[in-house]
Write a protein that holds these residues in place. Structure first.
Motif: not given
Length: 695
Positions: A562-586
């Motif tokens: 259910a999770q997908a690539w998105g944007l984070a408000t933090f980065g170097n500098p902000r923002p950055s691309a973000l992916m979090d699988g939420n401890r599920q199969v992805n």
């Protein structure tokens, strides 16, 4: 003669212009001339309270044919530049019960709606929404509607004169409502009104600071009431100051008194905005609530015994040494934490040498006292000098050695010389000339290059990183870079040139002392000349760069989960691309647009990653025949450097150059493949993607 007369005339005009513009920062303003502005008296149909009540959990939009009119008195002024594109109003000039926020896409609104003006707002087509939990009036925003967000945009400038009218007959003096900090939570109806906080003072954490650094908005805490047993303020709030305010470079008041400003909040934090610095003229009384008896921000150097840097170092007696004499050091700041490569310390030097001073405060470079090139007075009584791995440093005791000066004590030890910053002149040395007397100095070493093994690598990767510089005789010295430096992921230059750096010293576990260099900025190691062997470093041009302000040049493909690539408000500098699988199969791919390598003799790509939590590593692939389907595309797996510290988001790690030699003269697609399983998923952040080539 004609030319001479023209010159005199031009000089006079320029001089007169300087006289006119030089008054910008004195916080004294003439009343705007209003007789030529449109005014209109209307009959209000709704009070501020009734308008705010229309907003519940989501935007409220007034119909285009609405006849509703709201009235109020302007409590703010944007004349000083501290308040931006906002008009604050309240329901009465004296003892208001309601305040309100009007968001307008216009500046210098004080010229049409000066403080105290009675104004009428025709509400047709306008909308109510929130920002930071604060209800405000604006216009409906299409993006907010699409995202289901309770927000509004500013009222367009051309619409302002069609909706907001100043009364032709009424302008009142706004008398600030007396409000204690402890009463703010119970009086949120007043948000937007002008208030007075009596018997208040800026806390010692920010004493002797300016209102705000140039161009930067900051919070300055203010306290009211004193708890003697806890040795702290009974209540505190935040004063929000813009670095674009006319008074930004003035020192905040050091005394106690009445604070006057606009009452506001952001989420759960109550904050206030200053209309003009003269509103705080009463904050000059001593003693303060915290016991400070006189203005702590002034110093008389003649009352102290002057010490040079060399003399300060001579005070060290072999162990942590407390400095008890009435001594004063005057020295120039040579390096600070602006790039993040130095952390919570500065270097200062005079004609006799340089020394590191440890300060437990972030963003030191934003403090006027600690700008590079500024001369600062350092009161030494109460500080200590100690030896950290072979380098003498100033600070306060910590764990048996010298540590950082706590933030609440900064005002006690550092005083602005009030002299303008001047260029820092480096002491020129060769590697073989360095001595311990140079430690702490800003130095220049000519004609250095990174060793072959470091060329193409980032300054830092996975932590504080050592790279090696050498001269043409083969003498070597270490360059250290923090992974928190803004240039940590940038590649070191492949040529030769002059290096400007702070010289430090480190005794390693083998009890061998080595010299080390720290550069505050990447430009301080600009090495573009031919190398010692005559090799000319290739010039790589940017073919494509992406700092992930959006994903418009990328395609996110979710194969599973259910999770997908998105944007984070933090980065170097902000923002950055973000992916979090939420401890599920992805299984999720982030696929770049096509990038042409036509005509390139060499090409590579690079990026930065930061990761946390145990799970699968990120995979990186390249193809020149993307079919639009990840399953039917032939991918070539690459082997970049990735962040391996999964215990925390400890800073971005550069990938190094990922060679594209097998794809020259082709169109390529780069893809990041993320996978996770039940119970284990690493959160990956990706930033600063770039493709470079050389023709």
């Amino acid at each position: 003669m004609k030319k001479y007369s023209s010159f005199i005339k031009i000089f006079f005009i320029a001089f007169a212009s300087l006289l006119l513009t030089a008054c910008v920062h004195d916080d004294k303003y003439d009343d705007p001339v209003l007789q030529d502005y449109q005014c209109k008296d209307l009959s209000a149909t709704l009070t501020i309270a009734q308008v705010k009540a229309l907003h519940t959990n989501m935007r409220y939009v007034f119909p285009e044919d609405s006849n509703e009119v709201m009235e109020g008195y302007v409590s703010s002024t944007d004349e000083s530049g501290n308040i931006y594109k906002t008009i604050y109003i309240q329901d009465s000039p004296v003892n208001p019960t309601q305040g309100f926020v009007i968001s307008v896409d216009a500046v210098s609104t004080y010229t049409k709606f000066p403080q105290g003006s009675k104004i009428y707002i025709e509400l047709k087509g306008l909308a109510l929404g929130t920002y930071g939990g604060l209800v405000q009036l604006g216009v409906e925003d299409a993006n907010s509607v699409a995202q289901g967000v309770d927000a509004v945009s500013r009222i367009p400038e051309k619409l302002v004169p069609q909706r907001i009218f100043r009364s032709c007959s009424v302008r009142e003096e706004i008398v600030p409502k007396v409000l204690k900090i402890s009463e703010m939570a119970a009086n949120q109806a007043l948000l937007g009104a002008l208030i007075k906080v009596e018997d208040a003072e800026f806390t010692n954490r920010v004493l002797c600071s300016t209102y705000a650094p140039d161009g930067v908005t900051v919070d300055r805490p203010i306290g009211q009431g004193w708890n003697t047993s806890a040795n702290s303020y009974t209540n505190t709030a935040v004063v929000r100051n813009s670095g674009f305010a006319a008074f930004a470079n003035q020192l905040i008041p050091a005394g106690n008194g009445d604070f006057v400003g606009i009452f506001s909040k952001f989420n759960s934090t109550y904050q206030m905005y200053i209309n003009k610095a003269s509103d705080l003229a009463d904050m000059k009384n001593f003693p303060r609530l915290d016991g400070i008896a006189t203005n702590p921000c002034v110093i008389d150097p003649s009352a102290y015994t002057a010490k040079t840097v060399a003399e300060v170092k001579q005070l060290f007696n072999g162990a942590l040494t407390a400095i008890n004499g009435n001594f004063l050091l005057k020295a120039k700041v040579t390096a600070n934490d602006e790039s993040g490569n130095l952390f919570k310390y500065i270097y200062v030097e005079d004609a006799t040498g340089g020394i590191r001073i440890n300060i437990d405060k972030s963003n030191l470079y934003q403090d006027a006292r600690f700008r590079v090139g500024k001369e600062v007075y350092v009161k030494l009584n109460g500080l200590s000098i100690g030896d950290i791995s072979g380098e003498l440093q100033l600070g306060q005791p910590f764990n048996g050695n010298v540590g950082r000066i706590v933030e609440t004590d900064v005002y006690k030890y550092f005083f602005d010389s009030n002299l303008p910053a001047t260029p820092v002149v480096a002491t020129e040395r060769t590697i073989t000339q360095l001595t311990t007397a140079d430690v702490g100095r800003w130095i220049k070493i000519k004609d250095l290059q990174f060793i072959d093994g470091d060329v193409g690598k980032p300054y830092a990767s996975g932590g504080v990183t050592n790279r090696t510089l050498e001269d043409c005789a083969g003498n070597k010295i270490t360059l250290r870079t923090s992974n928190f430096a803004s240039f940590a992921g940038a590649e070191v230059d492949g040529g030769k040139g002059d290096v400007y750096a702070i010289l430090s010293y480190f005794v390693n576990p083998q009890n061998v002392g080595v010299y080390q260099l720290w550069i505050p900025k990447q430009v301080h190691a600009d090495l573009d000349n031919p190398r010692c062997d005559g090799t000319v470093p290739p010039v790589y041009d940017a073919i494509y760069q992406d700092g992930f302000d959006s994903l418009e040049n990328w395609t996110a493909v979710s194969v599973s989960g259910a999770q997908a690539w998105g944007l984070a408000t933090f980065g170097n500098p902000r923002p950055s691309a973000l992916m979090d699988g939420n401890r599920q199969v992805n299984e999720d791919w982030l696929i770049s647009k096509k990038i042409s390598l036509a005509g390139q003799k060499e090409a590579f790509f690079s990026f930065e990653t930061d990761a946390r939590f145990n799970g699968n590593p990120l995979e990186v692939y390249v193809t020149d025949n993307y079919t639009g389907n990840v399953a039917t595309t032939t991918w070539v797996k690459m082997n970049p450097t990735l962040d391996t510290d999964l215990n925390a988001f400890a800073g971005f790690v550069g990938s190094g150059r990922v060679n594209l030699k097998d794809f020259l003269n082709k169109e390529v697609v780069v893809a990041f493949k993320y996978t996770s399983v039940v119970g284990a998923s690493t959160t990956w952040e990706v930033d600063n993607f770039a493709v470079k080539g050389s023709k």
